[in-house]
Design a protein around this motif. Structure first.
Motif, PDB file in Angstrom:
ATOM      1  N   UNK A 258       4.600 -11.938   9.403  1.00  0.00           N
ATOM      2  CA  UNK A 258       5.916 -12.386   9.857  1.00  0.00           C
ATOM      3  C   UNK A 258       5.862 -13.792  10.450  1.00  0.00           C
ATOM      4  N   UNK A 259       4.716 -14.157  10.997  1.00  0.00           N
ATOM      5  CA  UNK A 259       4.579 -15.501  11.563  1.00  0.00           C
ATOM      6  C   UNK A 259       4.250 -16.540  10.503  1.00  0.00           C
ATOM      7  N   UNK A 260       3.837 -16.098   9.320  1.00  0.00           N
ATOM      8  CA  UNK A 260       3.451 -17.022   8.262  1.00  0.00           C
ATOM      9  C   UNK A 260       2.075 -17.616   8.449  1.00  0.00           C
ATOM     10  N   UNK A 261       1.311 -17.130   9.432  1.00  0.00           N
ATOM     11  CA  UNK A 261      -0.009 -17.686   9.714  1.00  0.00           C
ATOM     12  C   UNK A 261      -1.128 -16.999   8.933  1.00  0.00           C
ATOM     13  N   UNK A 262      -0.816 -15.938   8.213  1.00  0.00           N
ATOM     14  CA  UNK A 262      -1.832 -15.226   7.436  1.00  0.00           C
ATOM     15  C   UNK A 262      -1.156 -14.582   6.230  1.00  0.00           C
ATOM     16  N   UNK A 263      -1.966 -14.261   5.222  1.00  0.00           N
ATOM     17  CA  UNK A 263      -1.425 -13.677   3.995  1.00  0.00           C
ATOM     18  C   UNK A 263      -2.475 -12.790   3.348  1.00  0.00           C
ATOM     19  N   UNK A 264      -2.003 -11.814   2.583  1.00  0.00           N
ATOM     20  CA  UNK A 264      -2.867 -10.939   1.796  1.00  0.00           C
ATOM     21  C   UNK A 264      -2.443 -11.060   0.341  1.00  0.00           C
ATOM     22  N   UNK A 265      -3.387 -11.374  -0.529  1.00  0.00           N
ATOM     23  CA  UNK A 265      -3.115 -11.401  -1.968  1.00  0.00           C
ATOM     24  C   UNK A 265      -3.684 -10.135  -2.585  1.00  0.00           C
ATOM     25  N   UNK A 266      -2.979  -9.596  -3.568  1.00  0.00           N
ATOM     26  CA  UNK A 266      -3.383  -8.310  -4.130  1.00  0.00           C
ATOM     27  C   UNK A 266      -2.858  -8.166  -5.546  1.00  0.00           C
ATOM     28  N   UNK A 267      -3.356  -7.134  -6.202  1.00  0.00           N
ATOM     29  CA  UNK A 267      -2.892  -6.764  -7.530  1.00  0.00           C
ATOM     30  C   UNK A 267      -2.817  -5.251  -7.603  1.00  0.00           C
ATOM     31  N   UNK A 268      -1.844  -4.730  -8.349  1.00  0.00           N
ATOM     32  CA  UNK A 268      -1.656  -3.287  -8.476  1.00  0.00           C
ATOM     33  C   UNK A 268      -2.314  -2.813  -9.765  1.00  0.00           C
ATOM     34  N   UNK A 269      -3.249  -1.877  -9.625  1.00  0.00           N
ATOM     35  CA  UNK A 269      -3.985  -1.341 -10.767  1.00  0.00           C
ATOM     36  C   UNK A 269      -3.977   0.176 -10.664  1.00  0.00           C
ATOM     37  N   UNK A 270      -3.328   0.841 -11.635  1.00  0.00           N
ATOM     38  CA  UNK A 270      -3.313   2.306 -11.705  1.00  0.00           C
ATOM     39  C   UNK A 270      -2.869   2.941 -10.396  1.00  0.00           C
ATOM     40  N   UNK A 271      -1.824   2.396  -9.794  1.00  0.00           N
ATOM     41  CA  UNK A 271      -1.281   2.980  -8.578  1.00  0.00           C
ATOM     42  C   UNK A 271      -2.003   2.592  -7.308  1.00  0.00           C
ATOM     43  N   UNK A 272      -2.995   1.709  -7.404  1.00  0.00           N
ATOM     44  CA  UNK A 272      -3.717   1.231  -6.219  1.00  0.00           C
ATOM     45  C   UNK A 272      -3.454  -0.261  -6.053  1.00  0.00           C
ATOM     46  N   UNK A 273      -3.084  -0.665  -4.845  1.00  0.00           N
ATOM     47  CA  UNK A 273      -2.884  -2.080  -4.531  1.00  0.00           C
ATOM     48  C   UNK A 273      -4.191  -2.620  -3.966  1.00  0.00           C
ATOM     49  N   UNK A 274      -4.886  -3.428  -4.761  1.00  0.00           N
ATOM     50  CA  UNK A 274      -6.218  -3.911  -4.396  1.00  0.00           C
ATOM     51  C   UNK A 274      -6.101  -5.331  -3.853  1.00  0.00           C
ATOM     52  N   UNK A 275      -6.420  -5.498  -2.579  1.00  0.00           N
ATOM     53  CA  UNK A 275      -6.418  -6.821  -1.955  1.00  0.00           C
ATOM     54  C   UNK A 275      -7.748  -7.499  -2.228  1.00  0.00           C
ATOM     55  N   UNK A 276      -7.693  -8.809  -2.458  1.00  0.00           N
ATOM     56  CA  UNK A 276      -8.912  -9.544  -2.790  1.00  0.00           C
ATOM     57  C   UNK A 276      -9.468 -10.230  -1.551  1.00  0.00           C
ATOM     58  N   UNK A 277     -10.693  -9.856  -1.219  1.00  0.00           N
ATOM     59  CA  UNK A 277     -11.433 -10.477  -0.122  1.00  0.00           C
ATOM     60  C   UNK A 277     -10.663 -10.383   1.201  1.00  0.00           C
ATOM     61  N   UNK A 278     -10.978 -11.297   2.115  1.00  0.00           N
ATOM     62  CA  UNK A 278     -10.328 -11.289   3.427  1.00  0.00           C
ATOM     63  C   UNK A 278      -8.899 -11.824   3.316  1.00  0.00           C
ATOM     64  N   UNK A 279      -8.048 -11.469   4.262  1.00  0.00           N
ATOM     65  CA  UNK A 279      -6.749 -12.145   4.332  1.00  0.00           C
ATOM     66  C   UNK A 279      -6.948 -13.641   4.544  1.00  0.00           C
ATOM     67  N   UNK A 280      -5.996 -14.424   4.109  1.00  0.00           N
ATOM     68  CA  UNK A 280      -6.058 -15.867   4.305  1.00  0.00           C
ATOM     69  C   UNK A 280      -5.402 -16.237   5.630  1.00  0.00           C
ATOM     70  N   UNK A 281      -5.832 -17.371   6.184  1.00  0.00           N
ATOM     71  CA  UNK A 281      -5.188 -17.872   7.383  1.00  0.00           C
ATOM     72  C   UNK A 281      -5.960 -17.584   8.657  1.00  0.00           C
ATOM     73  N   UNK A 282      -5.274 -17.712   9.761  1.00  0.00           N
ATOM     74  CA  UNK A 282      -5.853 -17.504  11.082  1.00  0.00           C
ATOM     75  C   UNK A 282      -6.270 -16.045  11.240  1.00  0.00           C
ATOM     76  N   UNK A 283      -7.531 -15.822  11.586  1.00  0.00           N
ATOM     77  CA  UNK A 283      -8.028 -14.449  11.708  1.00  0.00           C
ATOM     78  C   UNK A 283      -7.281 -13.666  12.783  1.00  0.00           C
ATOM     79  N   UNK A 284      -6.725 -14.360  13.767  1.00  0.00           N
ATOM     80  CA  UNK A 284      -5.956 -13.674  14.796  1.00  0.00           C
ATOM     81  C   UNK A 284      -4.654 -13.099  14.229  1.00  0.00           C
ATOM     82  N   UNK A 285      -4.192 -13.678  13.122  1.00  0.00           N
ATOM     83  CA  UNK A 285      -2.941 -13.218  12.509  1.00  0.00           C
ATOM     84  C   UNK A 285      -3.183 -12.254  11.348  1.00  0.00           C
ATOM     85  N   UNK A 286      -4.445 -11.957  11.042  1.00  0.00           N
ATOM     86  CA  UNK A 286      -4.740 -11.033   9.942  1.00  0.00           C
ATOM     87  C   UNK A 286      -4.069  -9.670  10.114  1.00  0.00           C
ATOM     88  N   UNK A 287      -4.127  -9.068  11.306  1.00  0.00           N
ATOM     89  CA  UNK A 287      -3.487  -7.748  11.441  1.00  0.00           C
ATOM     90  C   UNK A 287      -2.015  -7.748  11.040  1.00  0.00           C
TER      91      UNK A 287
END
Length: 411
Positions: A258-287
């Protein structure tokens, strides 16, 4: 009973009802097992072919729908409700003067109604969402045309003269396994017509249901605005993550905190949303980004997962009740301290020497330093080497080359 337990119970009950319905039709009527199953489900032993067809199709559909119910899909709940009602009505219509026919199906329908609040997941956003309808109509028309052709060209010795309307009605009813107005002089042609029609009718329903209920893979897309925001996050916080740049693959979705300081990229495969590696951005905003990602998974009924995480990333993901599995480590070579000296590097030195004697030259350049012609040639060579449009990899491959600022190594 909790929501998860209720969903799990309904899933297995749906599978059981569907399986028993199929068994009651498939198993020969003379067997004692069918007698017990048919009596329990309220299915008569002398069910007509049409009724048996309905029960068989609905039973298979219930088994297929169980997967969607497990994922809390709203559409699966709606179809399961309709299927259980149809199954119950078929029981009531086939047996007279019986109080309890279809009680199991009615019980399933009541259970679904009482627990409807748990089935809120949206359909998967896919392209070609009407494909199931197209397949359904194509198979029905194919079966109708084939039977109509057989009846139209059959000699009079095997078929009494009939009008086009009668032949059309016979062909249409054959899709349900029911005889029509045409009079046959030989049994084999009537059996063949019914078999062909029933085959295409069942195939149309089941194959269309597969396309309607399958775990889809939504077509991913990163807008230019998304890419711009991701590049800003990479510029500010990307130095700590060697896999961060691969978040810019074209075959991914992105969700921001919501703050725009972090992001998660992912792809949906067979009903599973797989995020790639760590979230991007400030680690404090990852949650915050992970919470948004999990909310998207909840709304669509996807199973959340992440791969290629660092130790810090795995720690943060685990706080959201994801299990952590260590499957490897990243090899990092420090270019400033790397050396070919020493006994342990003897094999590497020999390989380097052989390469030099063969006349190879290694060049490290940025994309901006290459001419368009050379870059196009390298892209063609890379595409030919891969052998397919999709580059293998998810969190450690980009799927393209030539991005501004990227480094190319040629030999």
């Amino acid at each position: 009973m909790t929501g998860a337990a209720s969903v799990a119970a309904i899933t297995w009950v749906t599978r059981l009802v569907g399986l028993l319905a199929v068994i009651s039709v498939v198993v020969p009527a003379g067997r004692r097992a069918r007698g017990h199953v048919a009596g329990w489900l309220g299915l008569p032993q002398d069910a007509t072919t049409a009724a048996a067809t309905v029960v068989l199709v609905v039973g298979v559909l219930l088994i297929m729908l169980a997967t969607g119910l497990r994922r809390r899909k709203r559409r699966a709940w709606q179809l399961a409700m309709a299927a259980s009602v149809v199954l119950a009505l078929s029981h009531l219509g086939l047996q007279q003067h019986v109080v309890g026919p279809g009680l199991v199906s009615i019980g399933l329908a009541v259970t679904l109604v009482l627990n409807r609040r748990y089935f809120v997941a949206l359909p998967d956003p896919v392209t070609g969402k009407w494909r199931w309808a197209r397949v359904f109509l194509q198979l029905l028309v194919a079966g109708l045309v084939i039977n109509l052709a057989m009846l139209s060209f059959a000699p009079r010795s095997v078929l009494e003269p009939s009008s086009f309307q009668d032949r059309l009605a016979e062909s249409a009813l054959a899709l349900l396994g029911v005889s029509g107005p045409v009079v046959f002089n030989v049994g084999w042609l009537e059996d063949l017509t019914t078999s062909v029609g029933l085959l295409f009718g069942l195939g149309a329903v089941l194959i269309a249901a597969y396309f309607l209920l399958r775990s889809a893979e939504p077509a991913p897309h990163l807008s230019e605005d998304d890419k711009s925001k991701l590049r800003e996050l990479l510029a500010q916080h990307g130095a700590r993550d060697s896999l961060g740049y691969f978040a810019l693959r074209d075959d991914k979705f992105v969700v921001f905190s919501k703050t725009g300081k972090a992001a998660v990229t992912y792809r949906v495969i067979a009903g599973a949303a797989v995020a790639s590696a760590d979230p991007l951005g400030d680690s404090e905003a990852w949650p915050g980004a992970i919470e948004e990602f999990l909310e998207v998974c909840r709304v669509h009924g996807w199973v959340p997962a992440a791969m290629g995480c660092s130790e810090l990333g795995a720690t943060v993901w685990s706080r959201f009740h994801l299990d952590v599995l260590e499957i490897g480590d990243e090899a990092v070579v420090n270019a400033e301290t790397f050396t070919l000296e020493g006994r342990v590097m003897r094999g590497v030195r020999q390989a380097v020497s052989r390469t030099k004697r063969a006349g190879y030259e290694v060049r490290v350049r940025r994309t901006e330093d290459l001419q368009e012609r050379e870059l196009a040639e390298l892209e063609a060579l890379a595409a030919n080497w891969r052998g397919s449009d999709t580059e293998r990899g998810f969190s450690m491959a980009l799927g393209r080359m030539g991005d501004a600022g990227s480094v190319l190594v040629t030999a």
